[in-house]
Enzyme design. Structure first.
Site, PDB file in Angstrom:
ATOM      1  N   GLU A 441       4.380  22.634  21.428  1.00 44.10           N
ATOM      2  CA  GLU A 441       3.060  23.235  21.181  1.00 44.10           C
ATOM      3  C   GLU A 441       1.934  22.274  21.516  1.00 44.10           C
ATOM      4  O   GLU A 441       0.892  22.272  20.859  1.00 44.10           O
ATOM      5  CB  GLU A 441       2.931  23.691  19.725  1.00 44.10           C
ATOM      6  CG  GLU A 441       3.403  25.081  19.479  1.00 44.10           C
ATOM      7  CD  GLU A 441       3.111  25.983  20.632  1.00 44.10           C
ATOM      8  OE1 GLU A 441       1.975  26.011  21.116  1.00 44.10           O
ATOM      9  OE2 GLU A 441       4.050  26.653  21.087  1.00 44.10           O
TER      10      GLU A 441
HETATM   11  C1  LIG Z   1      13.053  22.032  21.777  1.00 42.33           C
HETATM   12  C2  LIG Z   1      11.862  22.407  22.581  1.00 42.33           C
HETATM   13  C3  LIG Z   1      11.354  23.685  22.491  1.00 42.33           C
HETATM   14  C4  LIG Z   1      10.262  24.061  23.287  1.00 42.33           C
HETATM   15  N1  LIG Z   1       9.818  25.358  23.248  1.00 42.33           N
HETATM   16  C5  LIG Z   1       8.931  25.766  24.187  1.00 42.33           C
HETATM   17  C6  LIG Z   1       8.605  27.151  24.343  1.00 42.33           C
HETATM   18  O1  LIG Z   1       9.082  28.005  23.585  1.00 42.33           O
HETATM   19  N2  LIG Z   1       7.773  27.523  25.339  1.00 42.33           N
HETATM   20  C7  LIG Z   1       7.225  26.609  26.201  1.00 42.33           C
HETATM   21  O2  LIG Z   1       6.486  27.019  27.092  1.00 42.33           O
HETATM   22  N3  LIG Z   1       7.489  25.299  26.068  1.00 42.33           N
HETATM   23  C8  LIG Z   1       8.327  24.857  25.093  1.00 42.33           C
HETATM   24  N4  LIG Z   1       8.635  23.527  24.972  1.00 42.33           N
HETATM   25  C9  LIG Z   1       7.957  22.571  25.846  1.00 42.33           C
HETATM   26  C10 LIG Z   1       6.957  21.693  25.108  1.00 42.33           C
HETATM   27  O3  LIG Z   1       5.854  22.429  24.682  1.00 42.33           O
HETATM   28  C11 LIG Z   1       6.607  20.529  26.044  1.00 42.33           C
HETATM   29  O4  LIG Z   1       7.740  19.682  26.088  1.00 42.33           O
HETATM   30  C12 LIG Z   1       5.391  19.766  25.601  1.00 42.33           C
HETATM   31  O5  LIG Z   1       4.256  20.561  25.712  1.00 42.33           O
HETATM   32  C13 LIG Z   1       5.173  18.482  26.429  1.00 42.33           C
HETATM   33  O6  LIG Z   1       5.357  18.684  27.787  1.00 42.33           O
HETATM   34  P1  LIG Z   1       6.342  17.724  28.619  1.00 42.33           P
HETATM   35  O7  LIG Z   1       7.619  17.684  27.877  1.00 42.33           O
HETATM   36  O8  LIG Z   1       6.386  18.177  30.010  1.00 42.33           O
HETATM   37  O9  LIG Z   1       5.680  16.302  28.518  1.00 42.33           O
HETATM   38  P2  LIG Z   1       4.559  15.712  29.512  1.00 42.33           P
HETATM   39  O10 LIG Z   1       3.474  16.705  29.691  1.00 42.33           O
HETATM   40  O11 LIG Z   1       5.217  15.172  30.710  1.00 42.33           O
HETATM   41  O12 LIG Z   1       3.985  14.519  28.633  1.00 42.33           O
HETATM   42  C14 LIG Z   1       4.667  13.260  28.516  1.00 42.33           C
HETATM   43  C15 LIG Z   1       3.836  12.335  27.618  1.00 42.33           C
HETATM   44  O13 LIG Z   1       2.569  12.076  28.220  1.00 42.33           O
HETATM   45  C16 LIG Z   1       1.511  12.428  27.352  1.00 42.33           C
HETATM   46  N5  LIG Z   1       0.440  13.051  28.141  1.00 42.33           N
HETATM   47  C17 LIG Z   1       0.557  13.979  29.094  1.00 42.33           C
HETATM   48  N6  LIG Z   1      -0.655  14.298  29.578  1.00 42.33           N
HETATM   49  C18 LIG Z   1      -1.552  13.568  28.921  1.00 42.33           C
HETATM   50  C19 LIG Z   1      -2.974  13.449  28.948  1.00 42.33           C
HETATM   51  N7  LIG Z   1      -3.722  14.192  29.763  1.00 42.33           N
HETATM   52  N8  LIG Z   1      -3.563  12.560  28.101  1.00 42.33           N
HETATM   53  C20 LIG Z   1      -2.832  11.832  27.249  1.00 42.33           C
HETATM   54  N9  LIG Z   1      -1.489  11.903  27.166  1.00 42.33           N
HETATM   55  C21 LIG Z   1      -0.862  12.757  27.993  1.00 42.33           C
HETATM   56  C22 LIG Z   1       2.106  13.402  26.347  1.00 42.33           C
HETATM   57  O14 LIG Z   1       1.434  13.348  25.091  1.00 42.33           O
HETATM   58  C23 LIG Z   1       3.556  12.929  26.250  1.00 42.33           C
HETATM   59  O15 LIG Z   1       3.656  11.932  25.260  1.00 42.33           O
HETATM   60  C24 LIG Z   1       9.668  23.119  24.156  1.00 42.33           C
HETATM   61  C25 LIG Z   1      10.172  21.813  24.223  1.00 42.33           C
HETATM   62  C26 LIG Z   1      11.261  21.464  23.471  1.00 42.33           C
HETATM   63  C27 LIG Z   1      11.808  20.065  23.607  1.00 42.33           C
END
Ligand SMILES: Cc1cc2nc3c(=O)[nH]c(=O)nc-3n(C[C@H](O)[C@H](O)[C@H](O)COP(=O)(O)OP(=O)(O)OC[C@H]3O[C@@H](n4cnc5c(N)ncnc54)[C@H](O)[C@@H]3O)c2cc1C
Length: 598
Positions: A441
């Site tokens: 989220e």
């Molecule tokens: C068990 C699980 C259930 C999930 N359920 C859903 C779901 O139902 N629907 C759905 O759509 N998604 C879902 N997700 C996805 C989840 O919302 C994302 O994993 C999350 O939003 C982060 O995206 P990412 O993993 O690609 O990390 P990234 O976006 O690659 O981020 C990596 C790190 O960089 C930081 N970061 C990235 N951009 C910035 C910025 N601009 N400024 C500062 N810091 C930054 C982040 O805080 C993080 O620490 C789920 C994930 C998991 C693991």
């Protein structure tokens, strides 16, 4: 094995005494939530969560979900029956509009029941939780015929909901999204692309799954301005809502993960699946934000819920486990050792969790009541100020309640010593389950940036000024009452820190945005501490007044509130000065080392 008892008395104290629910009787649905009904509803919800859902928590963790060769996903043993009991009780739609089959009761009840459900079994609670979020988005943005098609089935729980944002290369930065939507002559779209990490993307609890999917219509602009929202059902419904052909969407695999094993986290493949546009073209993010905001509050609830169940078990264990003697001499000389609850350090741990939980619950109830006002009040200005509150507090609730909720599960695990680390007592499951709430989220880092970068300045700072004014007015009103000094003086100090931090950003973040980025997480936690302290000050005021005017046999509970509130003020709130110091240190030492050196 862990146990759970829903905190019904604490909730009733908040609803009846602190927030005085009867004040809201002018809002639709509130008059139906009389004190008797409230007690009956909460009592029934507690029973369902304690007796039916909680016993499945461990099984769900051990078995997890299974994807079969034909793409079907089955949930752990017992989930189907528990889900049937849950929907037959009408719990999913308890606050949904009556015109679509809901019960129209206040949203605050759903928030409270969701806390019980998540404490009992977070992985299970996510299935209906996502459906509730999807319902909110459809209510706000779907066309009337789409609402008639989907909402009654979803509110009844026969069809469940999902949110599909994330793609392999696109998480936080939704502007990178690639899933495509090709317009068809009949007004529908063909959706093609891969979504990952989709919670409850495929399962066996409901007869249909309604996916809300972000995709880019062919020819749409790049970035977030070209994203639209689509409803894509797993099974295509006929005009009468009957189930027809299987749609071109399937679960490619499910993830192996750290916790919430009972919830299926799916890779979803959209192969020219039929979908329909929700809301306007290229305004999909706006529409999806309704679901995201709902879900962010729901995730904050998860943080509290796991902290609560972990606390209950740690407190019980601390009263039984015999190790060492009290510093002031043996308390149970007839036993080989005293229970560890006599040790101040164990007490400190338990009090820290408890003082957080009770205030976090108050903050959620307060904010859920604002959601009710924002949706149900007649008067535009009243709705707007409630909406301001929601916008400002949503990132705080998501970020602070889940960071601290996770930390609290670790602290509760610590109370068990080595017995917390092994699986038998269930404490390590709480730690594993709580961890995801800080990530999905929108990670908590992103919540902090949302607060500092968007919410503070929005509408000329209207929301944050209203918050400062409200807390300041309370402190002024009760500042001269001697009995309130232990609460009001620290609250005033913490509010001053928050105002200084806000001012510091105004002066130092414009010319150097990294100052805001480097201080955002501290600011979010500083804000959270002030909000929790404000909750404690209000609870203390009510507890004092009740004790003075006749406590009706509740003396012990009310006195415990006063002590717990004082603990918060003395031992947790002082962290505001650390957060302020970090914020005022700025970004220099954070950013100075070149990336290669890290
Ligand atoms: C068990 C699980 C259930 C999930 N359920 C859903 C779901 O139902 N629907 C759905 O759509 N998604 C879902 N997700 C996805 C989840 O919302 C994302 O994993 C999350 O939003 C982060 O995206 P990412 O993993 O690609 O990390 P990234 O976006 O690659 O981020 C990596 C790190 O960089 C930081 N970061 C990235 N951009 C910035 C910025 N601009 N400024 C500062 N810091 C930054 C982040 O805080 C993080 O620490 C789920 C994930 C998991 C693991």
């Amino acid at each position: 094995m862990p146990t759970y008892k829903a905190p019904v008395d604490d909730v009733l104290f908040l609803l009846k005494d602190v927030f005085r629910l009867e004040r809201y009787n002018n809002l639709p649905g509130f008059a139906d939530a009389s004190p008797d009904i409230l007690e009956a509803v909460l009592g029934e919800a507690a029973k369902l969560c304690e007796d039916i859902v909680q016993p499945l928590n461990r099984i769900g963790d051990q078995q997890g979900c299974a994807r079969h060769k034909d793409g079907r996903v089955t949930t752990p043993t017992g989930f189907k029956e528990a889900y049937r009991r849950y929907i037959e009780g009408g719990w999913l739609g308890i606050s949904a509009p009556e015109e679509f089959g809901g019960q129209g009761l206040p949203m605050v009840l759903t928030t409270i029941i969701n806390e019980f459900l998540c404490s009992a079994n977070m992985a299970f609670a996510m299935y209906p939780g996502l459906t509730q979020g999807a319902i909110a988005a459809l209510l706000a943005h779907a066309a009337p015929e789409q609402q008639r098609m989907f909402l009654p089935k979803m509110i009844a729980g026969h069809w469940s909901g999902t949110m599909n944002l994330t793609e392999p290369h696109c998480g936080t930065d939704l502007g990178l999204l690639r899933t495509r939507a090709a317009p068809q002559l009949d007004g529908s779209y063909k959706i093609t692309g891969t979504k990952i990490f989709i919670s409850a993307g495929e399962h066996d609890l409901a007869e249909n799954i309604v996916h809300l999917v972000l995709a880019r219509i062919e020819g749409a602009p790049d970035g977030v301005k070209g994203i639209s929202l689509f409803v894509v059902p797993k099974v295509l419904p006929g005009p009468d809502g009957s189930l027809g052909a299987i749609n071109g969407v399937s679960c490619g695999s499910i993830e192996e993960k750290m916790g919430i094993h009972g919830n299926s986290t799916c890779v979803m493949n959209y192969d020219g699946a039929t979908g329909w546009l929700i809301g306007q073209e290229n305004r999909g993010l706006n529409a999806m934000f309704v679901m995201m905001n709902e879900a962010r509050l729901g995730v904050g609830v998860q943080g509290l819920a796991l902290s609560e169940v972990a606390y209950q078990n740690a407190a019980a264990y601390a009263k039984e486990r015999l190790q060492g003697r009290a510093l002031t001499g043996a308390k149970f000389p007839e036993k080989p050792a005293d229970p560890i609850i006599v040790h101040p350090d164990v007490r400190r741990t338990l009090m820290t969790i408890r003082a957080f939980n009770e205030a976090a619950r108050a903050l959620l109830v307060w904010t859920a009541l604002k959601a009710d006002i924002a949706h149900r009040a007649q008067d535009e200005k009243t709705r707007q100020s409630a909406d301001d509150h929601m916008g400002l507090l949503t990132p705080v609730i998501k970020g602070v309640l889940t960071d601290q909720g996770f930390a609290n599960t670790v602290m509760a695990q610590q109370v068990y010593g080595g017995h917390g680390y092994i699986a038998e007592h269930g404490m390590e499951q709480f730690v594993r389950d709580a961890r995801i709430a800080m990530i999905y989220e929108g990670t908590n880092g992103i919540q902090a940036l949302d607060l500092v970068g968007r919410k503070l300045a929005r509408d000329g700072g209207r929301a944050v000024m209203a918050f400062f004014n409200e807390v300041g007015a309370f402190a002024k009103e009760h500042g001269n009452e001697a009995a309130m000094q232990p609460y009001v003086a620290p609250l005033n100090q913490a509010l001053a820190h928050l105002q200084q931090a806000t001012m510091w950003f105004m002066q130092h973040a414009m010319e150097k945005p990294d100052n805001a980025g480097a201080g955002a997480t501290d600011y979010m936690h500083l804000f959270g501490l002030v909000a929790l302290a404000y909750m404690w000050a209000q609870m203390a005021k009510v507890a004092r007044d009740k004790l003075k005017n006749g406590a009706n046999g509740r003396e012990d509970r009310l006195k415990a509130k006063l002590v717990t509130g004082r603990f918060f003020m003395e031992r947790m709130l002082p962290e505001t000065s650390t957060h302020l110091a970090r914020i005022q240190a700025g970004a220099d030492s954070v950013m100075q080392l070149p990336a290669e050196a890290l």
